[in-house]
Design a protein around this motif. Structure first.
Motif, mmCIF file in Angstrom:
data_model
loop_
_atom_site.group_PDB
_atom_site.id
_atom_site.type_symbol
_atom_site.label_atom_id
_atom_site.label_comp_id
_atom_site.label_asym_id
_atom_site.label_seq_id
_atom_site.Cartn_x
_atom_site.Cartn_y
_atom_site.Cartn_z
ATOM 1 N N SER B 87 0.819 -1.214 0.000
ATOM 2 C CA SER B 87 0.000 0.000 0.000
ATOM 3 C C SER B 87 0.853 1.264 0.000
ATOM 4 C CB SER B 87 -0.909 0.007 1.237
ATOM 5 O OG SER B 87 -0.135 0.173 2.411
ATOM 6 N N TRP B 88 2.110 1.107 -0.275
ATOM 7 C CA TRP B 88 3.054 2.228 -0.221
ATOM 8 C C TRP B 88 2.823 3.195 -1.385
ATOM 9 C CZ3 TRP B 88 8.963 1.451 -1.381
ATOM 10 C CH2 TRP B 88 9.641 2.635 -1.117
ATOM 11 N N PRO B 89 2.332 4.389 -1.085
ATOM 12 C CA PRO B 89 2.070 5.339 -2.171
ATOM 13 C C PRO B 89 3.379 5.896 -2.721
ATOM 14 C CG PRO B 89 1.320 6.204 -0.038
ATOM 15 C CD PRO B 89 2.031 4.929 0.233
ATOM 16 N N PRO B 90 3.446 6.070 -4.028
ATOM 17 C CA PRO B 90 4.690 6.463 -4.706
ATOM 18 C C PRO B 90 5.325 7.737 -4.180
ATOM 19 C CG PRO B 90 3.022 5.829 -6.300
ATOM 20 C CD PRO B 90 2.336 5.912 -4.987
ATOM 21 N N HIS B 91 4.510 8.653 -3.711
ATOM 22 C CA HIS B 91 5.065 9.969 -3.377
ATOM 23 C C HIS B 91 5.584 10.053 -1.945
ATOM 24 C CE1 HIS B 91 0.948 10.123 -1.868
ATOM 25 N NE2 HIS B 91 1.358 11.068 -1.047
ATOM 26 N N LEU B 92 5.483 8.931 -1.188
ATOM 27 C CA LEU B 92 5.960 8.952 0.200
ATOM 28 C C LEU B 92 7.313 8.255 0.321
ATOM 29 C CD1 LEU B 92 3.010 8.207 2.678
ATOM 30 C CD2 LEU B 92 4.233 10.340 2.288
ATOM 31 N N SER B 93 8.095 8.699 1.295
ATOM 32 C CA SER B 93 9.317 7.960 1.601
ATOM 33 C C SER B 93 8.928 6.723 2.405
ATOM 34 C CB SER B 93 10.273 8.829 2.413
ATOM 35 O OG SER B 93 9.864 8.887 3.759
ATOM 36 N N LEU B 94 9.783 5.733 2.362
ATOM 37 C CA LEU B 94 9.448 4.467 3.010
ATOM 38 C C LEU B 94 9.306 4.635 4.521
ATOM 39 C CD1 LEU B 94 8.851 1.536 2.752
ATOM 40 C CD2 LEU B 94 11.271 1.032 2.555
ATOM 41 N N GLU B 95 10.182 5.433 5.132
ATOM 42 C CA GLU B 95 10.085 5.574 6.586
ATOM 43 C C GLU B 95 8.786 6.222 7.011
ATOM 44 O OE1 GLU B 95 12.764 6.589 4.352
ATOM 45 O OE2 GLU B 95 14.101 6.899 6.055
ATOM 46 N N ASP B 96 8.389 7.256 6.257
ATOM 47 C CA ASP B 96 7.144 7.927 6.619
ATOM 48 C C ASP B 96 5.973 6.970 6.538
ATOM 49 O OD1 ASP B 96 8.545 10.191 7.073
ATOM 50 O OD2 ASP B 96 8.006 11.176 5.178
ATOM 51 N N ILE B 151 6.032 -6.624 -5.767
ATOM 52 C CA ILE B 151 5.884 -5.228 -5.348
ATOM 53 C C ILE B 151 6.913 -4.345 -6.029
ATOM 54 C CG2 ILE B 151 6.126 -3.682 -3.385
ATOM 55 C CD1 ILE B 151 5.002 -5.918 -1.621
ATOM 56 N N ILE B 152 8.157 -4.783 -5.961
ATOM 57 C CA ILE B 152 9.234 -3.983 -6.551
ATOM 58 C C ILE B 152 9.061 -3.874 -8.062
ATOM 59 C CG2 ILE B 152 11.712 -3.966 -7.012
ATOM 60 C CD1 ILE B 152 12.180 -4.994 -4.216
ATOM 61 N N ALA B 153 8.618 -4.975 -8.656
ATOM 62 C CA ALA B 153 8.426 -4.954 -10.110
ATOM 63 C C ALA B 153 7.418 -3.881 -10.505
ATOM 64 C CB ALA B 153 7.963 -6.323 -10.597
ATOM 65 N N THR B 154 6.314 -3.846 -9.817
ATOM 66 C CA THR B 154 5.321 -2.827 -10.163
ATOM 67 C C THR B 154 5.858 -1.433 -9.869
ATOM 68 O OG1 THR B 154 4.307 -3.002 -7.972
ATOM 69 C CG2 THR B 154 3.368 -4.362 -9.717
ATOM 70 N N ARG B 155 6.546 -1.286 -8.762
ATOM 71 C CA ARG B 155 7.031 0.044 -8.381
ATOM 72 C C ARG B 155 8.113 0.545 -9.346
ATOM 73 N NH1 ARG B 155 6.171 3.017 -3.884
ATOM 74 N NH2 ARG B 155 7.671 4.675 -3.461
ATOM 75 N N LEU B 163 16.360 -9.968 -13.631
ATOM 76 C CA LEU B 163 17.456 -10.217 -12.691
ATOM 77 C C LEU B 163 17.572 -9.104 -11.658
ATOM 78 C CD1 LEU B 163 19.732 -11.912 -11.702
ATOM 79 C CD2 LEU B 163 21.237 -10.863 -13.397
ATOM 80 N N ASP B 164 17.505 -7.864 -12.117
ATOM 81 C CA ASP B 164 17.650 -6.749 -11.183
ATOM 82 C C ASP B 164 16.537 -6.729 -10.146
ATOM 83 O OD1 ASP B 164 20.012 -5.811 -12.033
ATOM 84 O OD2 ASP B 164 19.231 -4.153 -13.235
ATOM 85 N N VAL B 165 15.330 -6.979 -10.603
ATOM 86 C CA VAL B 165 14.208 -7.008 -9.662
ATOM 87 C C VAL B 165 14.414 -8.120 -8.643
ATOM 88 C CG1 VAL B 165 11.742 -7.447 -9.424
ATOM 89 C CG2 VAL B 165 12.580 -5.990 -11.281
ATOM 90 N N ARG B 166 14.825 -9.271 -9.124
ATOM 91 C CA ARG B 166 15.050 -10.393 -8.210
ATOM 92 C C ARG B 166 16.160 -10.071 -7.214
ATOM 93 N NH1 ARG B 166 15.782 -15.798 -11.620
ATOM 94 N NH2 ARG B 166 16.303 -16.583 -9.543
ATOM 95 N N LEU B 167 17.199 -9.432 -7.694
ATOM 96 C CA LEU B 167 18.291 -9.066 -6.797
ATOM 97 C C LEU B 167 17.809 -8.090 -5.726
ATOM 98 C CD1 LEU B 167 21.263 -8.721 -9.301
ATOM 99 C CD2 LEU B 167 21.110 -10.311 -7.380
ATOM 100 N N ALA B 214 17.429 1.990 -4.945
ATOM 101 C CA ALA B 214 16.355 1.851 -5.928
ATOM 102 C C ALA B 214 14.988 1.805 -5.255
ATOM 103 C CB ALA B 214 16.568 0.592 -6.766
ATOM 104 N N VAL B 215 14.964 1.356 -4.016
ATOM 105 C CA VAL B 215 13.693 1.260 -3.301
ATOM 106 C C VAL B 215 13.826 1.961 -1.957
ATOM 107 C CG1 VAL B 215 11.977 -0.297 -2.323
ATOM 108 C CG2 VAL B 215 13.226 -0.958 -4.384
#
Lengths: 229, 229
Positions: B87-96, B151-155, B163-167, B214-215
């Motif tokens: 549910s992580w919205p794109p415009h927020l930082s992960l910590e917030d 999740i990362i793939a969509t983001r 490979l990069d997504v898997r890594l 990247a994330v």
DNA sequence: AATTAGGTGTCATTTAGTGACAGCGGCGCG
DNA sequence: CGCGCCGCTGTCACTAAATGACACCTAATT
């Protein structure tokens, strides 16, 4: 520790750890071969025992479960990466060191070692479809992670159970695992091995990225004479 | 997909996956409780069956092994982290985002959910000493890694098997795992939970570092109206 | 040579895990 | 409504994984 490390084999219980590893690897070889040929479920403990020439009871003395018989051969298949990391001189970049070692491995490795590696790759592949083997593969990677923690701890001058060291070790070994799965699967699919001539930089970059740059570059303040073994 | 999602429960075989999850979780709860009370080895399949009120045969229909009975409760304990990532919205930082969700979890979570989380933490702790449980924990983390890949793939607008997504997924979920082990162990050792009020930034920074940046940060080119759900 | 200890074999036993079949309960359909 | 279908569960018999107990062998120590 050991009372005596004379010459031949074990010195009154001291050398037996080394011997134990060899027996376990031997069992693992046969188990892996059978797993690959007939699948895990179709392979019984008795078969493994017969193949390696030991009694079934002895198999269970060395492994706590059928699946875990695959662990040593799988660990072996990433062993050179580990030893490469261990022997990584501070003043070299990771890609350079890896490239050199990979080259040396290609020239100096035994036929047996190469067969073991191939077997390990097959087990990793099999782990995709066989949940029982996936546990074995993940446990092997867990071992790798612990070794990695020690390596990184010494390199970064920290302790293996520091949170940062653990994070670095976990991320780096996870990256290593994915690359192993990736390359292994490709090789089994018939991709030309020379396709992966850049494996060294692939690994190096992945490790560097996974550790936020903490691991991968030459260590500053270390001159070429080499402080560490 | 489902033929009908009327209202009550299952619609002729369609809803049964949902039901299956609930039964598995139920079994997992009792299994985890017994594992913690008496250890894994001392707990038999019959005991688990009796505790949850099902026949032993049914237990084995839901789980392929005794140890894997622990997986759902352990997965559950990191489930909120996963749904938070989803549910992580794109415009927020992960910590917030994490901080907000953690706060919400503290206020809104059921007593049952908290009990499940506690049980999960105990299982993770137990995994240190019980190899059988370590496999369960690692398998659960493997699940997390796959979710993370999606999740990362969509983001990042890639495919889950790039490979990069898997890594990224592997490194990030490994970091998450270590933090879970770290905080869980501390909590069980009696450390004040408020000691970990910075868990959000701890996680965010670890993920950011494991993925090479990247994330973790707000995604550029995404306005506040929110493109994704 | 006697001692000691770890590795192994053999046999008995327990327990994890599966196959086969029957009963229950809901649901769609005539 | 009653009938048959389907998925879930229980029961029982069975296979195979895993452990305990005990004896033997080998090799190094003394």
């Amino acid at each position: 520790m050991g009372t005596a490390e004379t010459s031949t084999e074990r010195g009154r219980g001291g050398m037996s750890e080394h011997r134990r590893r060899r027996v376990r690897l031997e069992i693992s070889r046969e188990a892996a071969r059978l797993f690959w040929q007939q699948g895990v479920d179709a392979t019984s403990g008795d078969q493994i025992a017969a193949a390696v020439g030991l009694s079934t009871r002895t198999i269970w003395r060395h492994f706590r479960s059928k699946e875990s018989c695959a662990e040593p051969i799988v660990t072996q298949s990433v062993a050179w990466e580990m030893s490469t990391l261990r022997s990584w001189p501070p003043h070299l970049s990771l890609e350079d060191h890896f490239a050199a070692e990979a080259d040396r491995f290609g020239r100096e490795s035994t036929a047996l070692e190469q067969a073991d590696t191939a077997l390990g790759i097959r087990m990793i592949r099999l782990a995709d479809s066989e949940p029982a083997l996936r546990t074995a593969w993940l446990m092997a990677c867990d071992q790798v992670e612990h070794e990695m923690a020690e390596i990184i701890a010494t390199r970064l001058d920290g302790k293996p159970d520091d949170l940062d060291v653990r994070l670095h070790a976990a991320a780096a070994s996870a990256a290593l695992r994915v690359i192993n799965e990736y390359i292994g699967a490709a090789l089994l699919d018939g991709v030309d091995p020379r396709e992966f001539s850049d494996a060294a930089s692939l690994i190096a970059n992945a490790v560097r990225r996974a550790t936020g740059g903490a691991v991968g570059d030459p260590v500053e303040g270390a001159d070429e004479t080499g402080t560490d073994a």
